[in-house]
Design an enzyme around this catalytic site. Structure first.
Site, PDB file in Angstrom:
ATOM      1  N   ASP A  39      -7.922  26.516  23.753  1.00 31.11           N
ATOM      2  CA  ASP A  39      -8.312  25.099  23.822  1.00 31.11           C
ATOM      3  C   ASP A  39      -9.701  24.904  24.410  1.00 31.11           C
ATOM      4  O   ASP A  39     -10.497  24.111  23.933  1.00 31.11           O
ATOM      5  CB  ASP A  39      -7.293  24.343  24.698  1.00 31.11           C
ATOM      6  N   TYR A  42     -12.426  25.484  21.911  1.00 28.28           N
ATOM      7  CA  TYR A  42     -12.509  24.367  20.945  1.00 28.28           C
ATOM      8  C   TYR A  42     -13.155  23.159  21.630  1.00 28.28           C
ATOM      9  O   TYR A  42     -14.097  22.555  21.109  1.00 28.28           O
ATOM     10  CB  TYR A  42     -11.097  23.998  20.465  1.00 28.28           C
ATOM     11  N   ASP A  43     -12.660  22.832  22.799  1.00 24.05           N
ATOM     12  CA  ASP A  43     -13.144  21.611  23.469  1.00 24.05           C
ATOM     13  C   ASP A  43     -14.633  21.718  23.820  1.00 24.05           C
ATOM     14  O   ASP A  43     -15.375  20.733  23.744  1.00 24.05           O
ATOM     15  CB  ASP A  43     -12.319  21.349  24.731  1.00 24.05           C
ATOM     16  N   SER A  88       1.691  10.073  -3.482  1.00 18.95           N
ATOM     17  CA  SER A  88       0.276   9.811  -3.638  1.00 18.95           C
ATOM     18  C   SER A  88       0.144   8.909  -4.874  1.00 18.95           C
ATOM     19  O   SER A  88       1.149   8.354  -5.350  1.00 18.95           O
ATOM     20  CB  SER A  88      -0.469  11.139  -3.818  1.00 18.95           C
ATOM     21  N   LEU A  89      -1.060   8.774  -5.390  1.00 16.57           N
ATOM     22  CA  LEU A  89      -1.252   7.899  -6.558  1.00 16.57           C
ATOM     23  C   LEU A  89      -2.197   8.589  -7.527  1.00 16.57           C
ATOM     24  O   LEU A  89      -3.213   9.129  -7.092  1.00 16.57           O
ATOM     25  CB  LEU A  89      -1.925   6.588  -6.121  1.00 16.57           C
ATOM     26  N   LYS A 123      -6.205  -2.565  -3.710  1.00 15.84           N
ATOM     27  CA  LYS A 123      -6.016  -1.279  -3.032  1.00 15.84           C
ATOM     28  C   LYS A 123      -6.819  -1.314  -1.720  1.00 15.84           C
ATOM     29  O   LYS A 123      -8.019  -1.072  -1.699  1.00 15.84           O
ATOM     30  CB  LYS A 123      -6.482  -0.130  -3.913  1.00 15.84           C
ATOM     31  N   ARG A 144       0.889   8.637   7.170  1.00 12.77           N
ATOM     32  CA  ARG A 144       1.408   9.255   5.938  1.00 12.77           C
ATOM     33  C   ARG A 144       1.329  10.771   6.061  1.00 12.77           C
ATOM     34  O   ARG A 144       2.217  11.476   5.587  1.00 12.77           O
ATOM     35  CB  ARG A 144       0.580   8.790   4.753  1.00 12.77           C
ATOM     36  N   GLU A 178      -0.483  -0.325   4.448  1.00  9.35           N
ATOM     37  CA  GLU A 178      -1.818   0.141   4.831  1.00  9.35           C
ATOM     38  C   GLU A 178      -2.212  -0.501   6.152  1.00  9.35           C
ATOM     39  O   GLU A 178      -2.062  -1.712   6.348  1.00  9.35           O
ATOM     40  CB  GLU A 178      -2.813  -0.263   3.732  1.00  9.35           C
ATOM     41  N   LYS A 318      -9.694   2.852  -9.791  1.00  7.69           N
ATOM     42  CA  LYS A 318     -10.713   2.971  -8.740  1.00  7.69           C
ATOM     43  C   LYS A 318     -12.025   2.404  -9.251  1.00  7.69           C
ATOM     44  O   LYS A 318     -12.402   2.603 -10.403  1.00  7.69           O
ATOM     45  CB  LYS A 318     -10.905   4.444  -8.355  1.00  7.69           C
TER      46      LYS A 318
HETATM   47  C1  LIG Z   1       4.193   3.161  -3.491  1.00 10.36           C
HETATM   48  C2  LIG Z   1       3.002   3.737  -4.230  1.00 10.36           C
HETATM   49  C3  LIG Z   1       3.105   5.270  -4.213  1.00 10.36           C
HETATM   50  C4  LIG Z   1       2.979   3.254  -5.663  1.00 10.36           C
HETATM   51  C5  LIG Z   1       1.736   3.280  -3.541  1.00 10.36           C
HETATM   52  N1  LIG Z   1       0.983   4.194  -2.912  1.00 10.36           N
HETATM   53  C6  LIG Z   1      -0.146   3.823  -2.269  1.00 10.36           C
HETATM   54  N2  LIG Z   1      -0.859   4.838  -1.650  1.00 10.36           N
HETATM   55  C7  LIG Z   1      -0.475   6.184  -2.080  1.00 10.36           C
HETATM   56  C8  LIG Z   1      -1.581   7.115  -1.893  1.00 10.36           C
HETATM   57  N3  LIG Z   1      -2.098   7.100  -0.578  1.00 10.36           N
HETATM   58  C9  LIG Z   1      -2.708   8.230  -0.117  1.00 10.36           C
HETATM   59  N4  LIG Z   1      -3.303   8.175   1.105  1.00 10.36           N
HETATM   60  C10 LIG Z   1      -3.903   9.288   1.566  1.00 10.36           C
HETATM   61  C11 LIG Z   1      -3.916  10.473   0.814  1.00 10.36           C
HETATM   62  C12 LIG Z   1      -3.296  10.456  -0.432  1.00 10.36           C
HETATM   63  N5  LIG Z   1      -2.694   9.340  -0.891  1.00 10.36           N
HETATM   64  C13 LIG Z   1      -2.320   5.818   0.058  1.00 10.36           C
HETATM   65  C14 LIG Z   1      -1.336   4.769  -0.305  1.00 10.36           C
HETATM   66  C15 LIG Z   1      -0.545   2.449  -2.235  1.00 10.36           C
HETATM   67  C16 LIG Z   1      -1.682   1.954  -1.580  1.00 10.36           C
HETATM   68  C17 LIG Z   1      -1.956   0.593  -1.628  1.00 10.36           C
HETATM   69  C18 LIG Z   1      -3.140   0.077  -0.903  1.00 10.36           C
HETATM   70  N6  LIG Z   1      -3.963   0.955  -0.335  1.00 10.36           N
HETATM   71  O1  LIG Z   1      -3.328  -1.141  -0.823  1.00 10.36           O
HETATM   72  C19 LIG Z   1      -1.066  -0.279  -2.346  1.00 10.36           C
HETATM   73  N7  LIG Z   1      -1.291  -1.616  -2.428  1.00 10.36           N
HETATM   74  N8  LIG Z   1       0.017   0.227  -2.982  1.00 10.36           N
HETATM   75  C20 LIG Z   1       0.295   1.547  -2.934  1.00 10.36           C
HETATM   76  N9  LIG Z   1       1.420   1.970  -3.570  1.00 10.36           N
END
Ligand SMILES: CC(C)(C)c1nc(N2CCN(c3ncccn3)CC2)c2cc(C(N)=O)c(N)nc2n1
Length: 335
Positions: A39, A42-43, A88-89, A123, A144, A178, A318
């Site tokens: 530690d 690192y610190d 994830s999305l 988003k 998360r 979020e 996006k």
């Molecule tokens: C429930 C699902 C999976 C469809 C979903 N997933 C979300 N996300 C997933 C990926 N996420 C994520 N974060 C970090 C690394 C990888 N993925 C960050 C949230 C959503 C994020 C927002 C938002 N930001 O406003 C939103 N209105 N609806 C979401 N809905």
């Protein structure tokens, strides 16, 4: 050499050497639970980086370990397993790719869902969190993390006025959403930090992440963080059977939800929503990095399920980044 004897260029070069080292050590410590170095080593290196960035705020980078936490970048918070993983999305970067997503989804939905609606949501550019309630009482809050394992930030989240301690119904649920820092709060915070000779946060998302993972929860409380909740791990305890109805029901339960969501009957409606909020982006009180489009019927979401990491029934559109070639995210349709 003492920091004050360095030029900005020398400081930037030394900092650029220290960051990957700290990130690597931090990852090993955090993921592998096996500290790569003692530690104190690192610190000491971390303190040197802070000194360099404090003396020369212009050299701070978004990926610097100093941007992500109050303390070191080490996992000094207990871990939490999400019983139902936080997905994830998939993302697309053009209307054409969005139309491909729509066409493929409509080809694959069960016949009784033909003509299903979407729900469009902004988003929010923050940090995804999970709020666990038992019999309507807030008992645990977590980040998360990697979708399966997050960090326990219950005490930090408990300081946020937007997070209800008690729900209007005694439900046992996991609600996802979020946590974000409003634009004005971000600007004010960075002004204070620079006035105190501290490194400014690179963007509101980093500021929110750093503010949430503070060991001193009073620091979190002063950061004016807010939340917009948008999902529930298991919707059976609720009355609603649509995504848009879910947002209404979460608000009735006491959660803060974003009011701009809209049901869309087809891709023309979706495109109109995207046009509207692309235009309004600069005027919003919070940062957004796109639009999330979700199949509105909750049973359809469940029926379509997810691939390893991403739902088949939702996509994030996006905003075009400055200069990056488009990466098409392939969702495999065969299970
Ligand atoms: C429930 C699902 C999976 C469809 C979903 N997933 C979300 N996300 C997933 C990926 N996420 C994520 N974060 C970090 C690394 C990888 N993925 C960050 C949230 C959503 C994020 C927002 C938002 N930001 O406003 C939103 N209105 N609806 C979401 N809905």
């Amino acid at each position: 050499k003492p920091v004050k004897e360095l030029t900005q260029h020398q400081a930037a070069e030394e900092a650029a050497d220290l960051r990957p080292q700290l990130i690597d050590w931090g990852k090993q410590y955090y993921d592998a639970d096996a500290p790569a170095v003692e530690d104190d080593v690192y610190d000491r290196v971390y303190a040197r980086l802070v000194a360099l960035e404090t003396a020369f705020p212009a050299i701070v980078t978004a990926d610097s370990p100093t941007q992500h936490v109050g303390g070191s970048a080490r996992g000094d918070l207990p871990k939490v397993r999400h019983e139902i993983p936080m997905l994830s999305l998939g993302d697309v970067f053009s209307i054409d790719e969005l139309k491909d997503f729509d066409a493929r989804l409509r080809e694959n939905v069960p016949a009784n869902y033909a003509g299903f609606d979407y729900n469009c949501e902004l988003k929010i550019d923050g940090l995804a969190i999970n709020l666990h309630y038992e019999n309507g009482k807030f008992v645990q809050g977590s980040t998360r993390g990697n979708g399966q394992i997050g960090e326990d930030i219950t005490a930090n989240l408990a300081t946020l006025p937007s997070i209800p301690k008690t729900l209007t119904r005694p439900l046992t649920i996991d609600v996802r959403g979020e946590c974000y820092m409003p634009k004005q709060a971000f600007l004010d915070l960075n002004q204070r930090r620079e006035a105190q000779g501290q490194a400014p946060f690179a963007n509101p998302r980093n500021a929110a992440a750093g503010s949430l993972r503070q060991l001193d929860v009073q620091v979190t409380a002063d950061r004016k963080l807010a939340t917009f909740m948008y999902n529930i791990a298991d919707y059976d305890p609720l009355d609603t059977r649509t995504q848009s109805g879910l947002l209404d029901e979460l608000a009735e339960l006491g959660f803060s939800t974003n009011p701009t969501y809209q049901v869309a009957h087809d891709m023309d409606d979706v495109q109109a929503y995207i046009t509207t909020y692309t235009g309004q982006r600069a005027d919003l009180a919070y940062g957004i990095d796109g639009i999330v489009i979700k199949a509105n019927p909750l049973p359809l979401q469940r029926a379509m399920g997810a691939t390893v990491k991403v739902p088949r029934w939702a996509i994030a559109y996006k905003f075009p980044p400055e200069e990056v070639e488009t990466v098409v995210t392939d969702i495999e349709w065969t299970v």
